[in-house]
Motif scaffolding. Sequence first.
Motif, PDB file in Angstrom:
ATOM      1  N   ASN A  20       0.830  -1.211   0.000  1.00  0.00           N
ATOM      2  CA  ASN A  20       0.000   0.000   0.000  1.00  0.00           C
ATOM      3  C   ASN A  20       0.865   1.263   0.000  1.00  0.00           C
ATOM      4  O   ASN A  20       0.587   2.217  -0.725  1.00  0.00           O
ATOM      5  CB  ASN A  20      -0.940   0.014   1.199  1.00  0.00           C
ATOM      6  N   ASP A  21       1.903   1.264   0.829  1.00  0.00           N
ATOM      7  CA  ASP A  21       2.795   2.417   0.866  1.00  0.00           C
ATOM      8  C   ASP A  21       3.517   2.601  -0.464  1.00  0.00           C
ATOM      9  O   ASP A  21       3.697   3.724  -0.939  1.00  0.00           O
ATOM     10  CB  ASP A  21       3.823   2.274   1.991  1.00  0.00           C
ATOM     11  N   TYR A  77       1.128   4.085  -2.984  1.00  0.00           N
ATOM     12  CA  TYR A  77       0.903   5.494  -2.671  1.00  0.00           C
ATOM     13  C   TYR A  77       2.090   6.345  -3.127  1.00  0.00           C
ATOM     14  O   TYR A  77       1.926   7.383  -3.763  1.00  0.00           O
ATOM     15  CB  TYR A  77       0.660   5.651  -1.172  1.00  0.00           C
ATOM     16  N   LEU A 133       2.255   9.319  -5.946  1.00  0.00           N
ATOM     17  CA  LEU A 133       2.787  10.655  -5.656  1.00  0.00           C
ATOM     18  C   LEU A 133       3.925  11.017  -6.601  1.00  0.00           C
ATOM     19  O   LEU A 133       4.014  12.155  -7.070  1.00  0.00           O
ATOM     20  CB  LEU A 133       3.275  10.748  -4.211  1.00  0.00           C
TER      21      LEU A 133
END
Length: 113
Positions: free
Chosen positions: A11-12, A15, A19
């Motif tokens: 998930n990180d 993300y 970004l």
Amino acid sequence: FDENEDVTNPNDEAYMSALNKLTAGGDVSQFLLGDGWDDDFDDLEDDYHSPIDNVDELHFVNDVLKEAYQREPEVYQQVQGALPAETVAACQQLFAAVDAQRSQAGPATPPAS
């Protein structure tokens, strides 16, 4: 994980990938950063005219409070009595200024129906 390793999870990573794509450029990143978010609406604001554009707020409040006094003088006086003297004095000065503006402007013409 070892002491010198970063803790990561899918998930990180997703993300951070999103970004990084946004910071690589493009309209979405500029929008998210707050740059030019309302540029598209500037032209629309200039063309739009509301029925209340020409209403002077001070005149409107003055008229509403005078009408309230005429309809319910006891309630109006109770509200006025609950206000600090400085507030009442400031309102009276504003309302006197409104009356002076109106007397200088001459008689008002009723709106066309």
